[in-house]
Scaffold this active site. Structure first.
Site, mmCIF file in Angstrom:
data_model
loop_
_atom_site.group_PDB
_atom_site.id
_atom_site.type_symbol
_atom_site.label_atom_id
_atom_site.label_comp_id
_atom_site.label_asym_id
_atom_site.label_seq_id
_atom_site.Cartn_x
_atom_site.Cartn_y
_atom_site.Cartn_z
ATOM 1 N N ASP A 286 38.660 -1.412 97.101
ATOM 2 C CA ASP A 286 40.104 -1.618 97.086
ATOM 3 C C ASP A 286 40.479 -2.118 98.477
ATOM 4 O OD1 ASP A 286 40.090 -0.583 94.560
ATOM 5 O OD2 ASP A 286 41.110 1.282 95.049
ATOM 6 N N GLY A 373 47.220 -9.617 92.030
ATOM 7 C CA GLY A 373 48.229 -10.651 92.239
ATOM 8 C C GLY A 373 48.044 -11.908 91.409
ATOM 9 N N ASP A 444 45.305 0.295 84.280
ATOM 10 C CA ASP A 444 45.628 1.449 85.139
ATOM 11 C C ASP A 444 46.439 2.461 84.331
ATOM 12 O OD1 ASP A 444 44.552 0.284 87.575
ATOM 13 O OD2 ASP A 444 46.286 -1.046 87.559
ATOM 14 N N ASN A 509 40.341 1.918 84.497
ATOM 15 C CA ASN A 509 40.606 2.948 85.502
ATOM 16 C C ASN A 509 41.301 4.127 84.836
ATOM 17 O OD1 ASN A 509 39.893 1.236 87.904
ATOM 18 N ND2 ASN A 509 41.563 0.003 87.073
HETATM 19 O O1 1PR Z 1 48.342 -5.685 89.069
HETATM 20 O O2 1PR Z 1 47.035 -7.765 88.798
HETATM 21 O O3 1PR Z 1 48.112 -7.219 90.977
HETATM 22 O O4 1PR Z 1 46.139 -5.967 90.146
HETATM 23 C C1 1PR Z 1 46.160 -4.942 91.079
HETATM 24 C C2 1PR Z 1 44.805 -4.278 91.047
HETATM 25 O O5 1PR Z 1 44.756 -3.360 92.119
HETATM 26 C C3 1PR Z 1 44.559 -3.516 89.758
HETATM 27 O O6 1PR Z 1 43.233 -3.751 89.353
HETATM 28 C C4 1PR Z 1 44.722 -2.056 90.149
HETATM 29 O O7 1PR Z 1 43.783 -1.241 89.480
HETATM 30 C C5 1PR Z 1 44.416 -2.076 91.634
HETATM 31 N N1 1PR Z 1 45.218 -1.101 92.388
HETATM 32 C C6 1PR Z 1 46.546 -1.203 92.649
HETATM 33 N N2 1PR Z 1 46.914 -0.163 93.411
HETATM 34 C C7 1PR Z 1 45.836 0.599 93.598
HETATM 35 C C8 1PR Z 1 45.793 1.832 94.370
HETATM 36 O O8 1PR Z 1 44.754 2.507 94.433
HETATM 37 N N3 1PR Z 1 46.893 2.192 94.981
HETATM 38 N N4 1PR Z 1 43.498 0.439 92.941
HETATM 39 C C9 1PR Z 1 44.762 0.007 92.967
HETATM 40 C C10 1PR Z 1 42.957 0.896 91.851
HETATM 41 C C11 1PR Z 1 41.192 1.919 91.084
HETATM 42 C C12 1PR Z 1 39.765 1.705 91.032
HETATM 43 C C13 1PR Z 1 39.057 2.630 91.960
HETATM 44 C C14 1PR Z 1 38.426 3.578 90.992
HETATM 45 C C15 1PR Z 1 37.252 4.296 91.488
HETATM 46 N N5 1PR Z 1 41.764 1.321 92.215
HETATM 47 O O9 1PR Z 1 39.353 0.436 91.062
HETATM 48 O O10 1PR Z 1 38.257 1.881 92.755
HETATM 49 O O11 1PR Z 1 39.419 4.470 90.535
HETATM 50 O O12 1PR Z 1 37.598 5.171 92.480
HETATM 51 P P1 1PR Z 1 36.771 6.499 92.715
HETATM 52 O O13 1PR Z 1 35.362 6.202 92.391
HETATM 53 O O14 1PR Z 1 36.939 6.781 94.181
HETATM 54 O O15 1PR Z 1 37.388 7.531 91.841
HETATM 55 P P2 1PR Z 1 47.495 -6.660 89.716
#
Ligand code: 1PR
Length: 589
Positions: A286, A373, A444, A509
């Site tokens: 991320d 994005g 998500d 997720n």
């Molecule tokens: O909506 O098309 O702009 O895409 C945004 C992307 O960014 C989406 O794929 C969304 O999942 C991700 N995202 C947005 N905000 C967050 C955040 O964490 N605040 N990350 C985020 C999501 C989730 C996973 C993470 C796993 C494993 N991250 O990809 O890496 O949950 O984590 P773990 O092994 O530590 O539990 P758009």
């Protein structure tokens, strides 16, 4: 469609190739043309072969590139191996090549159309019939066959007997075929000599089948639902259905053996074991700018990426290019970058993210996915960018797949409301041009407990662990903007619709489990992986190696993704794989 890049393909052809206006009739006559071996003049339809000309340097390779996404990966791999690239601009460049790599990308029909109109098809046939050193990759293998069912039947170059057909999901397999398989080597093929039992990376929906008619060509097969042609070899002519440029060290060895025949020893190929599709282990980064403006790898707890200190800083777990390179060396089967603030920042304004991709793809030879994005956007100057343009920039910068989050939710809501496929959503546009297998939808969802199965209009499940008030059921509400806004659609409904709209894979997720280290949400992953026939990547919650075996044993997930445990160096990727092997789950080693 195999990573179609027709738009860039045709624009390249129109701009760069002098023969684009040639009539299309040669598609029909191509096979006969290929069998005529009496080509004398230098006109594009009648070409003479120069057995060794062009560059006499042993370190130059000629590349037939029509401007599509994963050709950058091939370029990077060739350069990494110390070779220079000369691009084909005219059919004569093909005939003059010392060795030619043809990383076919695009839909079969559009590829044939452009090859024919530019005179390249005839030059390719002549080059191959003269046993000049050739390596076709993916569609570059399929085009050698007689025809393809992809949007067809459509005639191919007709050099190898056989028809290219679509995998049948009725065989109980997920289509596209995405991931790592071992090969059954049928005969000595030199470039495969280092492969043995190692897995190589495939991504395709169509395949050629081995038969008595083409057995003199087939050097290896692979089993996915049925046996298909994984590689061909006759004399100096090679082609592979898999992607050597994305198959890690063993893939690089295939390219090296083709590029540098002197490196080919007398080693005999070892026979690969029969193999199923390996389960993939994916490292996810991320990425966002911290408060100082530096792009960092961060990691949230249930999507909250700020430290709970007075300064409230964005958690910084390292530098994106370095970490991606490390995960590649550690054995990650894929690396994903999620630009987590992409929903509010314009990604094409986010040049550091594009730089990250460019630099990573120079040294990381497994598939790279990037998300965040991807949507239509109008900048401050009123300039409109389509989601396709945004995605194309990501592909050009080194991504093999793009991932769409928020915009896929809006598209699915609209489709459920209208029942009309407009063809205008980011999902539809990008999959049409680059192929389904290049489009991931990142979901998500947040778990919402309910008392009874019919309390909401969305698909509910009986949960394994009851909710805080003893609720026995839950639905999974989709969110947008990084989990900030819940939407009136469930993960189940979204998954079904995005498959219809062109998604080739789902990154699943779970906000409740993210960063908690207590294991994947098995209920959710089972629900979604049973509902769709495209691959599902289980994400969120991995905290121990047993969580990976659990998700593969209890659900139909094709891959498992983790972030925190890898970033904090709690569990190395190799330990995850060793554990999976011990549990009898096939993985790439
Ligand atoms: O909506 O098309 O702009 O895409 C945004 C992307 O960014 C989406 O794929 C969304 O999942 C991700 N995202 C947005 N905000 C967050 C955040 O964490 N605040 N990350 C985020 C999501 C989730 C996973 C993470 C796993 C494993 N991250 O990809 O890496 O949950 O984590 P773990 O092994 O530590 O539990 P758009």
């Amino acid at each position: 469609m195999e990573a179609a890049a027709y738009a860039s393909f045709t624009s390249f052809a129109t701009k760069s190739l002098p023969f684009y206006s040639i009539s299309q009739s040669s598609i029909i006559n191509l096979r006969q043309n290929c069998h005529k071996n009496t080509l004398k003049s230098k006109s594009p339809r009648n070409l003479v072969i120069c057995a060794s000309s062009g560059s006499s340097s042993g370190s130059v390779v000629t590349l037939l590139d029509y401007g599509a996404g994963n050709v950058r990966s091939v370029r990077n791999a060739i350069r990494y191996l110390g070779f220079e690239i000369e691009d084909v601009r005219t059919p004569e460049d093909i005939l003059n090549a010392d060795r030619l790599i043809f990383p076919g990308v695009g839909a079969f029909a559009s590829a044939m159309d452009v090859l024919t109109k530019t005179g390249m098809a005839e030059a390719l046939c002549t080059y191959i019939k003269n046993d000049r050193p050739f390596l076709g990759i993916c569609l570059g293998l399929q085009l050698l066959f007689e025809s393809s069912e992809e949007n067809g039947p459509v005639n191919g170059l007709g050099l190898i007997p056989g028809v290219v057909g679509r995998f049948k999901s009725s065989n109980g397999i997920r289509v596209p075929h995405i991931g790592w398989n071992a090969l059954q080597v049928a005969k000595d093929s030199e470039i495969l000599d280092d492969i043995g039992d190692h897995h190589v990376y495939f991504v395709h929906s169509y395949r050629a089948m081995p038969s008595d008619d083409n057995k003199e060509w087939v050097s290896s097969t692979c089993n996915y639902g049925d046996d298909f042609v994984a590689s061909i070899r006759r004399g100096n002519v090679h082609a592979v259905q898999f992607h050597p440029e994305k198959s890690g060290d063993v893939g690089l060895s295939v390219l090296r053996r083709f590029l540098n025949p002197k490196s080919r020893g007398a080693k005999k190929p070892t026979q690969g074991k029969a193999s199923k599709l390996a389960k993939r282990v994916i490292a996810c980064l991320d990425v966002r700018a911290n408060d100082k403006g530096d792009l960092v790898v961060t990691k949230g707890d249930q999507y909250d990426v700020r430290e709970h200190t007075k300064e409230n800083e964005v958690r910084n777990l390292g530098k994106p290019v370095e970490l991606a390179g490390q995960y590649y060396k550690d054995g990650a089967d894929e690396v994903s970058f999620l630009n987590i603030t992409g929903f509010r920042d314009f990604p094409l304004g986010d040049l550091p993210m594009l730089q990250v991709l460019r630099h990573t793809s120079e040294n990381v030879f497994v598939p790279l996915t990037v998300g965040g994005g991807i949507r239509d956007f109008t900048d401050a100057n009123g300039r409109y960018y389509s989601s396709l343009e945004v995605a194309s920039e990501y592909f050009r910068s080194g991504a093999d797949k793009i991932s769409i989050g928020s915009d896929a939710v809006y598209a699915a809501e609209e489709y459920i409301k209208t029942k009309v496929k407009t063809g205008k959503s980011s999902l539809e546009q990008i999959s049409k041009v680059y192929g389904n297998q290049a489009v991931v939808v990142s979901i998500d969802p947040r778990r919402v407990y309910v008392k009874g199965p019919n309390d909401v209009q969305f698909k509910t499940i009986r949960v394994t662990k009851p909710g805080p008030n003893g609720e026995e059921y839950a639905w999974y509400q989709c969110t947008v903007n990084g989990g900030r806004e819940g939407r009136p659609i469930g993960a189940y409904e979204l998954a079904k619709v995005v498959e219809e709209l062109g998604a080739g894979e789902i990154l699943l997720n779970c906000i409740d489990c993210d960063g908690q280290g207590k294991g994947f949400d098995i209920d959710l992953i089972k629900l979604i992986s049973d509902a769709v026939s495209i691959p599902v990547i289980a994400s969120s919650g991995a905290g121990a190696v047993e969580h990976f075996s659990e998700v593969f044993m209890k659900t139909n997930a094709s891959a498992a993704l983790a972030a925190g445990i890898f970033h904090r160096k709690e569990v190395p990727i190799q330990s995850v794989k060793a554990h999976l092997l011990k549990e009898g789950i096939e993985v790439r080693i």
